[in-house]
Scaffold this motif. Structure first.
Motif, mmCIF file in Angstrom:
data_model
loop_
_atom_site.group_PDB
_atom_site.id
_atom_site.type_symbol
_atom_site.label_atom_id
_atom_site.label_comp_id
_atom_site.label_asym_id
_atom_site.label_seq_id
_atom_site.Cartn_x
_atom_site.Cartn_y
_atom_site.Cartn_z
ATOM 1 N N GLU A 76 43.456 42.339 45.297
ATOM 2 C CA GLU A 76 42.282 41.488 45.483
ATOM 3 C C GLU A 76 41.503 41.840 46.743
ATOM 4 O O GLU A 76 40.278 41.891 46.736
ATOM 5 C CB GLU A 76 42.699 40.014 45.557
ATOM 6 N N ARG A 121 37.296 43.069 46.987
ATOM 7 C CA ARG A 121 36.610 41.817 47.311
ATOM 8 C C ARG A 121 35.091 41.928 47.200
ATOM 9 O O ARG A 121 34.416 40.915 47.066
ATOM 10 C CB ARG A 121 37.034 41.320 48.690
ATOM 11 N N THR A 158 37.554 42.122 40.194
ATOM 12 C CA THR A 158 38.717 41.345 40.640
ATOM 13 C C THR A 158 39.289 40.522 39.489
ATOM 14 O O THR A 158 40.493 40.546 39.217
ATOM 15 C CB THR A 158 38.327 40.412 41.801
ATOM 16 N N ALA A 214 42.815 41.267 37.507
ATOM 17 C CA ALA A 214 43.854 40.231 37.500
ATOM 18 C C ALA A 214 44.279 39.940 36.063
ATOM 19 O O ALA A 214 45.477 39.834 35.768
ATOM 20 C CB ALA A 214 43.345 38.960 38.184
ATOM 21 N N ALA A 248 42.804 34.956 40.408
ATOM 22 C CA ALA A 248 41.806 35.225 41.442
ATOM 23 C C ALA A 248 40.742 34.136 41.359
ATOM 24 O O ALA A 248 40.459 33.624 40.282
ATOM 25 C CB ALA A 248 41.190 36.603 41.214
#
Length: 399
Positions: free
Chosen positions: A131, A135, A141, A145, A171
């Motif tokens: 993550e 960012r 992200t 995930a 996330a």
């Protein structure tokens, strides 16, 4: 062994901090084609490294985990320190082949029987770095995930034999996507979800997950009763080190840096808890339960002291006392080397969770041996709570 313990083990042991070692497929098997280049394994000087969006990461030195440090390799280092100033490589000792039980649940169950562990939360190892390195791309992200969660479900399930509870990653950058992912995880039987103790990096930059815009997420957490595990991760606190030390290097495991160790140890979890409470999420959703895992316990007393101080000066900013909020919602997994007697005094045994970090080198080689690090004279009921009862209650394990 546990049979020689000061406390009889006459209760099922529940370990709040076990780890699996991901295969290279964990992040790529279900990653959509349009993101194929976002996560790559690359060769550098004959070693395999993971590259996120083209940036090679050394945060985990061996991301394939084909060889790993032996479980508990660093135990002496944490017990007596490092008077000779040995390097981490020397402390880790000779690596071992990755055991099969670190890769799949059937042999892990057999291994848990050997270790005397009934129930465990099972955390990923490599996922903690993703993550932070994505960012600036919230869509990636969330996609990464979910791809990881699909792999995790396929390989481990989220509830193996009512004993191994693997934690899918949620996330938070885009709240609608976090809610969608949470629904998927709940539909697939997750008993706990893994949320990074860090700001959520959305399209407008970072902000606190405790702010009202995240209420749809916390509302569903409360409604479902699922446990939120905030496991120590890369929470982005290298940013804090950079403003003091310059250089945009990652925190590297084999390059000791005392200043970074201090900046990155307790601050992320303290700030995450302060944000969730000061921004009101845990008051608006009073039944949410958060377990802080592998963040130790030495931060709790200073944080509660800061809550006391800030509430004294501005009580009008709180709808309830922040210490009460914390005591109701937060469960803490301390390190065995922490001052456990003090933590139990401060929090009460019903908020303390045993977790061994097995099979990581900084964890315990014999997880159940944690019972011998509990303070003298603890009532057996408290021992049973800390060593498994609290976790089993949080996960709704009845057998």
């Amino acid at each position: 062994g546990a049979d020689m313990s000061r406390y009889p083990i006459d209760f099922p042991i529940g370990d709040a901090d076990n780890h699996l070692y991901e295969t290279e497929e964990a992040f790529t098997r279900y990653l959509p084609d349009r993101y194929k280049g976002a996560i790559r394994y690359v060769q550098v000087d004959g070693r395999t490294k993971i590259a996120i969006n083209g940036l090679i990461s050394e945060y985990i030195p061996n991301p394939t985990f084909e060889v790993v440090a032996p479980p508990g390799a660093q135990e002496d280092y944490f017990r007596v320190g490092n008077p000779d100033g040995r390097s981490l490589r020397e402390i880790f000792g000779k690596p071992i082949r990755c055991p099969e039980w670190a890769r799949e649940p059937v042999s892990r169950l057999t291994h848990l029987d050997e270790l005397g562990i009934e129930t465990t939360l099972m955390f990923p190892t490599l996922a903690s770095l993703l993550e932070e390195r994505m960012r600036d791309d919230p869509d990636l992200t969330h996609t990464a995930a979910h791809a990881f969660n699909e792999w995790l479900y396929e390989e481990w399930s989220f509830d193996h034999e009512n004993r191994i509870f693997a934690t899918p990653v949620i996330a938070l950058p885009i709240v609608e996507k976090a809610v969608e992912e949470l629904k998927w995880c709940l539909d697939h039987g997750a008993r706990s979800v893994l949320v990074r103790p860090a700001p959520a990096w959305g399209l407008r930059g970072p902000r606190s997950p405790g702010l009202p815009e995240f209420d749809p997420f916390w509302g569903l957490i409360q409604e479902s009763g699922v446990l939120v595990s905030m496991h120590s991760s890369d929470s982005g606190y290298a940013d804090m080190a950079h403003i003091w030390e310059g250089n945009a290097n990652e925190f590297l495991p084999f390059k000791p840096n005392p200043f970074r160790a201090m900046v990155m140890s307790r601050r992320p979890i303290m700030d995450a808890m302060a944000a969730l409470i000061c921004h009101g999420a845990l008051t608006r959703f009073p039944d949410v339960r958060i377990a802080t895992i592998e963040n130790g316990g030495t931060w709790v007393e200073p944080l509660l002291g800061e809550f006391e101080g800030v509430h004294k000066k501005m009580p009008q900013e709180f709808t309830e006392h922040p210490v009460e909020t914390f005591r109701r919602c937060v469960y803490v997994n301390p390190f065995w080397e922490d001052r456990l007697a003090e933590l139990i005094d401060v929090l009460g045994s019903e908020r303390v969770l045993f977790g061994s970090d097995y099979p990581h080198p900084e964890g315990l080689a014999d997880p159940a041996g944690y019972v011998d690090d509990l303070p003298d004279g603890l009532p057996q009921a408290d021992v049973a709570r800390i060593m498994g009862g609290n976790l089993r209650h949080l996960l709704g394990v009845t057998s």
